[in-house]
Design a protein around this motif. Structure first.
Motif, PDB file in Angstrom:
ATOM      1  N   ASP A 583       0.900  -1.251   0.222  1.00 51.95           N
ATOM      2  CA  ASP A 583       0.154   0.084   0.234  1.00 51.95           C
ATOM      3  C   ASP A 583       0.808   1.152  -0.125  1.00 51.95           C
ATOM      4  O   ASP A 583       1.945   1.146   0.412  1.00 51.95           O
ATOM      5  CB  ASP A 583      -0.980   0.028   1.215  1.00 51.95           C
ATOM      6  CG  ASP A 583      -1.910  -1.103   1.299  1.00 51.95           C
ATOM      7  OD1 ASP A 583      -2.131  -1.460   2.556  1.00 51.95           O
ATOM      8  OD2 ASP A 583      -2.354  -1.716   0.241  1.00 51.95           O
ATOM      9  N   PRO A 588      -4.751   1.278   2.329  1.00 49.36           N
ATOM     10  CA  PRO A 588      -5.326   0.275   1.789  1.00 49.36           C
ATOM     11  C   PRO A 588      -6.383   0.465   0.691  1.00 49.36           C
ATOM     12  O   PRO A 588      -6.459  -0.175  -0.195  1.00 49.36           O
ATOM     13  CB  PRO A 588      -5.630  -0.738   2.533  1.00 49.36           C
ATOM     14  CG  PRO A 588      -5.998  -0.011   3.884  1.00 49.36           C
ATOM     15  CD  PRO A 588      -5.373   1.157   3.660  1.00 49.36           C
ATOM     16  N   LYS A 593      -0.994   1.657  -5.871  1.00 49.59           N
ATOM     17  CA  LYS A 593      -0.077   0.649  -4.993  1.00 49.59           C
ATOM     18  C   LYS A 593       1.195   0.961  -5.459  1.00 49.59           C
ATOM     19  O   LYS A 593       1.780   1.655  -6.516  1.00 49.59           O
ATOM     20  CB  LYS A 593      -0.389  -0.777  -5.379  1.00 49.59           C
ATOM     21  CG  LYS A 593      -1.922  -1.113  -5.261  1.00 49.59           C
ATOM     22  CD  LYS A 593      -2.014  -1.312  -3.542  1.00 49.59           C
ATOM     23  CE  LYS A 593      -3.449  -1.860  -3.211  1.00 49.59           C
ATOM     24  NZ  LYS A 593      -3.666  -1.974  -1.776  1.00 49.59           N
TER      25      LYS A 593
END
Length: 602
Positions: A583, A588, A593
């Motif tokens: 993350d 998250p 990402k």
């Protein structure tokens, strides 16, 4: 009469707790520096390095579902491709164009669609982790660059020598066999205004040999980009990069070099085998385009000091040409001549009518460089003085340069506010990079930011790679950064150079002009999602090129949209990297990402 009871008064719910903001735009849409990036888990790289090497499949957990991705590995190329540079080693195209007798054969001639690299470039037998900087300036492993042609040809000129299992670099050159330091002292004494490390912070060394000029300038606070063609001394750039010196393969022939106007505070040519006066001086006019207003061209060559008739004729032609483009011969001493470029257009405009070479058309963009042909004309300087008024190093690193205002971009916010906010943004991110990668222990030296012109979040991160490189400097990480501006992005190269950093224009649908195994770290922010939208090239071609450029033991750091991460992971494993998905600091549920990959030593 009964009275209904009055309803009880209820208190409003408590306001939701407000956490720290993670964006660079506030709730009103205004640019601000009041933001935080979030923490990055330093254990990420520890976990990465403990993963099983050579994994045949990988797992990604998203939205509580476990998806198994299977892939086929890319094969290893034949041994002949060990030092392969696709756009410079395209023998088929060079032969078809009949370029055997022309310097144009050393320019880019990229493979056609379907004929590009589709395998992993092999390393030499006995390859070892590169010797860390600063020791690498003076010695490298023979097994990493096992080529002796330069030793045989240039050993007597103090360039390079072989000593047991290493190449050693005494610091000499064809015109400075007694050492680069003595040569640099002579230049400083001839023209003190050059002021290495202050006025002159970014230099270009043309025909650099093994880049001893640039490597010794580093200790004087000068970043020198060393360039040379892949010609009969084809491995000189490979040696330069193995030493940890900024360098790339490039040639003066028929096209502009891939650097902006007014990029360099000093341009140097010592016996670089270039005929500056041919074709109406077209090659020196290219130097003039790249040279910052009021800055210096240093030429060390036989016509400067030898009195043979043909050489003196060349010197006279050089004097006539430099006078016609308004350069001032500041000093001639021994075998060195130094000229200074004018600070504005007044000399050009005061020339006689019809004077040659002419000024370039007013609509000529001097910063347009991708496959742009050379023209025998004088590049105009901006009437507002942009490019000439940079501050001294290191103040210029953080000072928004004038040319920031001239960058074409889709933004209505203040560019200075964007500049400040984005600098802060990337400094915080790089601090987490340094902790996660354990850079101090890993000795990364050669770093590339593959998307230096746009990238970032909320479409406001136009200067992210500039700030990325600046942040590395502030954090005292002992590396240099090649900032690559994709051709499809806003051209921020002038700003990169005005800040005292280096960079180049490139299209990632084509290979980059560097040898295999020349970068320790490749950083890509939003590169793949941007290229996917172009529908011009596939992601696997870019990642194969990244593997070609990456040293064994090096790392890749990809920050991109979750929409491309599955494909990136699959391809990364196919090229035999070991990767982990993380993350970002935004948490998250962010749309971004981080993919950390390690190219392991075999």
């Amino acid at each position: 009469m009964s009275v209904s009871p009055r309803p009880k008064k209820t208190l409003p719910p408590p306001p939701p707790s407000v956490g720290e903001r993670t964006g660079i735009v506030d709730e009103n849409g205004a640019m601000t520096e009041d933001f935080v990036i979030g923490e990055f888990d330093p254990s990420a790289m520890d976990e990465l390095r403990n993963l099983t090497d050579g994994r045949e499949e990988t797992s990604i957990k998203e939205d509580s579902k476990l998806t198994r991705i299977k892939y086929n590995r890319f094969s290893v190329c034949e041994e002949s491709k060990r030092d392969y540079i696709p756009c410079l080693d395209n023998v088929e195209e060079i032969t078809r164009l009949n370029l055997s007798g022309s310097f144009e054969k050393y320019e880019r001639h990229c493979p056609k669609d379907g004929k590009g690299l589709d395998c992993l470039v092999p390393m030499p037998k006995g390859y070892q982790r590169p010797i860390p900087w600063p020791r690498s300036r003076d010695e490298v492993w023979f097994s990493n660059v096992p080529h002796t042609r330069l030793v045989e040809d240039k050993g007597g000129q103090n360039w390079i020598a072989r000593k047991n299992d290493k190449f050693v670099f005494p610091g000499g050159g064809t015109q400075f066999i007694h050492g680069a330091d003595q040569y640099l002292n002579q230049i400083s004494e001839m023209v003190p205004e050059i002021a290495f490390g202050q006025h002159s912070h970014i230099a270009l060394d043309i025909g650099c040999g093994v880049a001893s000029f640039g490597s010794f300038l580093l200790q004087r606070n000068v970043t020198t980009l060393s360039i040379a063609p892949k010609d009969v001394h084809e491995n000189q750039i490979q040696f330069a990069l193995e030493r940890g010196v900024p360098a790339m393969a490039a040639v003066f022939a028929t096209r502009r070099l891939l650097y902006p106007s007014q990029a360099f505070d000093l341009i140097h040519c010592s016996r670089c085998r270039i005929d500056w006066t041919r074709e109406e001086g077209i090659l020196l006019l290219e130097v003039n385009r790249m040279l910052r207003a009021g800055s210096y061209f240093v030429w060390a060559a036989q016509p400067v000091y030898k009195h043979e008739e043909n050489l003196q004729e060349q010197w006279k032609e050089m004097l006539d040409l430099t006078r016609s483009i308004c350069w001032e011969l500041v000093k001639k001493e021994g075998y060195i001549a130094i000229w200074r470029k004018p600070v504005n257009n007044s000399c050009y405009l005061n020339r006689d009518s019809g004077a040659q070479p002419p000024l370039c058309d007013s609509n000529d963009d001097p910063d347009s460089v991708w496959y742009v042909s050379l023209s025998p004309c004088i590049t105009r300087l901006p009437e507002n003085g942009y490019g000439a008024n940079v501050t001294t190093w290191p103040v210029r690193l953080h000072y928004p340069p004038d040319r920031l205002r001239s960058i074409r971009m889709d933004a209505t916010t203040s560019r200075k506010e964007l500049f400040k906010a984005e600098s802060k943004y990337w400094k915080e991110i790089v601090e987490s990079y340094v902790g996660a990668f354990h850079w101090k222990q890993m000795n990364f030296r050669n770093v590339m930011d593959m998307r230096a012109g746009f990238g970032g979040y909320l479409l406001f991160a136009i200067l992210h790679a500039i700030a990325f490189a600046a942040a590395l400097h502030d954090l005292e990480v002992d590396c240099w950064v090649m900032n690559v501006v994709p051709v499809s992005e806003f051209n921020t190269l002038p700003v990169i150079y005005d800040r005292g950093l280096i960079g180049v224009m490139h299209d990632w649908c084509e290979p980059f002009d560097t040898y295999p195994r020349t970068y320790d770290l490749l950083h890509a922010a939003s590169l793949f999602s941007a290229e996917q939208k172009r529908h011009k090239c596939n992601i696997s071609s870019i990642m194969l090129e990244m593997d070609r450029m990456l040293r064994p033991g090096g790392a890749v750091y990809i920050r991109d949209s979750i929409s491309v991460m599955g494909e990136l992971q699959e391809i990364a494993t196919a090229v035999r990297w070991v990767c982990t998905l993380r993350d970002t600091g935004e948490g998250p549920h962010a749309s971004w990402k981080i993919l950390l990959c390690d190219k392991r030593m075999p």
